[in-house]
Design an enzyme around this catalytic site. Structure first.
Site, mmCIF file in Angstrom:
data_model
loop_
_atom_site.group_PDB
_atom_site.id
_atom_site.type_symbol
_atom_site.label_atom_id
_atom_site.label_comp_id
_atom_site.label_asym_id
_atom_site.label_seq_id
_atom_site.Cartn_x
_atom_site.Cartn_y
_atom_site.Cartn_z
ATOM 1 N N TYR A 142 0.835 -1.204 0.000
ATOM 2 C CA TYR A 142 0.000 0.000 0.000
ATOM 3 C C TYR A 142 0.867 1.249 0.000
ATOM 4 O O TYR A 142 1.813 1.348 0.789
ATOM 5 C CB TYR A 142 -0.893 0.004 1.246
ATOM 6 C CG TYR A 142 -1.890 1.138 1.264
ATOM 7 C CD1 TYR A 142 -2.899 1.194 0.323
ATOM 8 C CD2 TYR A 142 -1.814 2.152 2.226
ATOM 9 C CE1 TYR A 142 -3.827 2.237 0.329
ATOM 10 C CE2 TYR A 142 -2.745 3.195 2.237
ATOM 11 C CZ TYR A 142 -3.737 3.230 1.285
ATOM 12 O OH TYR A 142 -4.637 4.255 1.291
ATOM 13 N N ASP A 244 9.286 4.545 0.765
ATOM 14 C CA ASP A 244 8.072 5.148 1.312
ATOM 15 C C ASP A 244 8.090 5.000 2.834
ATOM 16 O O ASP A 244 7.880 3.918 3.378
ATOM 17 C CB ASP A 244 6.844 4.454 0.708
ATOM 18 C CG ASP A 244 5.536 5.091 1.165
ATOM 19 O OD1 ASP A 244 5.568 5.969 2.050
ATOM 20 O OD2 ASP A 244 4.472 4.701 0.638
ATOM 21 N N LYS A 271 2.097 11.307 7.882
ATOM 22 C CA LYS A 271 1.538 10.863 9.174
ATOM 23 C C LYS A 271 2.134 11.585 10.389
ATOM 24 O O LYS A 271 1.708 12.669 10.698
ATOM 25 C CB LYS A 271 1.684 9.350 9.290
ATOM 26 C CG LYS A 271 1.012 8.625 8.092
ATOM 27 C CD LYS A 271 0.191 7.457 8.511
ATOM 28 C CE LYS A 271 -0.292 6.660 7.318
ATOM 29 N NZ LYS A 271 -1.600 6.092 7.472
HETATM 30 N N1 PMP Z 1 2.207 5.228 1.951
HETATM 31 C C1 PMP Z 1 2.031 4.352 2.963
HETATM 32 C C2 PMP Z 1 3.091 3.329 3.243
HETATM 33 C C3 PMP Z 1 0.868 4.408 3.728
HETATM 34 O O1 PMP Z 1 0.661 3.536 4.702
HETATM 35 C C4 PMP Z 1 -0.088 5.408 3.447
HETATM 36 C C5 PMP Z 1 -1.363 5.562 4.250
HETATM 37 N N2 PMP Z 1 -1.647 4.657 5.195
HETATM 38 C C6 PMP Z 1 0.136 6.275 2.386
HETATM 39 C C7 PMP Z 1 1.306 6.165 1.675
HETATM 40 C C8 PMP Z 1 -0.867 7.321 2.023
HETATM 41 O O2 PMP Z 1 -0.898 8.314 2.993
HETATM 42 P P1 PMP Z 1 -2.203 9.236 3.182
HETATM 43 O O3 PMP Z 1 -3.249 8.359 3.813
HETATM 44 O O4 PMP Z 1 -1.723 10.338 4.068
HETATM 45 O O5 PMP Z 1 -2.596 9.706 1.828
#
Ligand code: PMP
Length: 439
Positions: A142, A244, A271
């Site tokens: 994800y 990421d 986050k």
């Molecule tokens: N990358 C990862 C690894 C994530 O876990 C998430 C969200 N859980 C995102 C990107 C996307 O972030 P956002 O929900 O702030 O758009």
């Protein structure tokens, strides 16, 4: 229907104006979600007056729990001074300096409103910098909801294809075929197969996008050998390595990349570095980040965003990051180890095949005991997925909030007795699963 449940009444009302009563798929719970009223520290009060120990912390974002006084004070001060301007503010420089100082792969950074946007801008930067169209990403992982980044997310066994060359599967119906054609899907922790895919697509690959502890891949870390191979082969082939860290920034001051020993070309964050407010960031090598530089005219990748680097997110984020010293990280790590150990003991005591994976303050539960190294290993059978949802409901009914698929993220206000309470509740919930032969 339970006439005394305010959550149920709110969900009934929500269904009239929100599709399925829902505005965020991840927080939906059948038959209706529990609505939050307020929170403090590691506890949330729901609208029916129940008190829950919060083990999800807004899907890992709230590393200091709810309404931390220092974060609230920073936000209040800024709100009184104005929340957003059509001008830059000093606050973005301070947060950029802190992140560049702490995260090995970040020399320059740009802020976004979410992790999704951060990943989207990283992929665009990689394409612009290399002049190549394709992106490689790990099967099942994800990275938010940008089309290319969500390819193969949560792919089910019927769509997997060859283990050594996983299929590129669209996540949303209606995704243009050109998207899946431009994504190369990599089998996690499989060195020979991944290296062969990178070499086969080298001429058209702009970047490899990887989460070093991918939640949807089972929250199992990338092996040292896999990371060494990725860094060596991407450098050799002129492919950018994009790590990421939207979730994993909470693992160490320098994120998972410092903990696992790899320095990427680009890094996405989010986050925790918004201090409870919407945020994201894409950072990296200064020469790559120059694709965003407007000083010499139109940049290779123009990037705006009405609320990007808004000072409320920036000052709250800075306050959150400044609170994260070595003592706090050490406590989060110790609590994570305590909880993983306690949960593994609870599985053993209940006689249920299961395990807790993860690193530091991130933990994931699995209703299978075999060693997990890949997405396909970790993927739950339909019976295991149903049993996990039941386990989650038993935990929730006993006052523990986690993600319905078994993710837990700890917060700095937690004390040893809170960890003990979570373990004790898991014992009770697993006993229900055993008694009712849910598995
Ligand atoms: N990358 C990862 C690894 C994530 O876990 C998430 C969200 N859980 C995102 C990107 C996307 O972030 P956002 O929900 O702030 O758009």
């Amino acid at each position: 229907p339970d006439p005394s449940s305010r959550s149920q009444a709110l969900h009934t009302r929500a269904k009239r104006s929100l599709p399925g009563g829902n505005t965020r798929t991840t927080v939906y719970l059948s038959p209706y979600p529990v609505y939050a009223a307020h929170g403090a520290g590691c506890r949330v009060h729901d609208v029916d007056g129940n008190v829950l120990i919060d083990c999800i912390n807004n899907f890992t974002a709230l590393i200091h729990g709810h309404a931390h006084p220092a974060l609230a004070a920073a936000a209040h001060r800024q709100i009184d001074l104005g929340t957003a301007f059509g001008m830059p503010t000093e606050s973005e420089i301070a947060l950029a300096e802190l992140l560049a100082e702490r995260v090995p792969g970040i020399e320059h950074i740009r802020f976004t409103n979410s992790g999704t946007e951060a990943v989207m801008m990283a992929l665009k930067a990689a394409r612009a910098f290399t002049g190549r169209p394709k992106i490689a990403k790990v099967e099942g992982a994800y990275h938010g909801s940008y089309d290319h980044a969500e390819t193969s997310l949560d792919a089910s066994p019927a769509n997997w294809g060859d283990a050594a060359a996983p299929a590129s599967v669209a996540h949303s119906q209606g995704t243009p075929q050109g998207v899946t054609a431009d994504v190369v899907v990599l089998p996690f922790n499989d060195c020979p197969a991944t290296e062969a895919l990178l070499r086969a697509h080298a001429a058209s690959l702009a970047g490899v996008l990887i989460d070093l502890l991918p939640n949807r891949v089972g929250l199992i870390p990338a092996s040292a050998g896999y990371l060494r191979m990725l860094r060596r082969v991407t450098a050799e082939l002129g492919i950018l390595l994009i790590v990421d860290e939207v979730i994993t920034l909470r693992l160490a001051p320098g994120g998972a990349q410092s903990r696992l020993g790899v320095t990427p070309d680009l890094t996405t964050v989010g986050k925790i570095m918004g201090g409870g407010f919407p945020v994201g960031g894409v950072g990296g090598r200064a020469d790559v980040m120059a694709v965003f530089d407007p000083t010499a005219g139109r940049p290779a990748v123009p990037h705006g965003g009405t609320f990007s680097a808004n000072p409320v997110s920036m000052v709250s984020g800075l306050a959150a990051m400044q609170l994260l010293d070595d003592t706090v990280y050490a406590q989060l790590d110790r609590h994570g180890d305590m909880l993983r150990q306690g949960l593994n003991q609870a599985f053993a005591d209940a006689g249920i095949a299961g395990q807790a994976t993860g690193l530091g303050s991130l933990i994931k539960l699995h209703l299978k005991a075999d060693k997990l190294t890949s997405y396909r290993d970790a993927y739950p059978s339909p019976a295991q997925a149903r049993a996990m949802a039941r386990f989650n409901r038993e935990m929730l009914n006993r006052g523990v909030l986690m993600a319905s698929y078994g993710l837990i993220a700890l917060s700095s206000p937690m004390r040893d007795q809170d960890i003990a309470q979570i373990v004790e509740t898991a014992h009770d919930a697993l006993n229900v699963l055993r008694r009712e032969e849910v598995l």
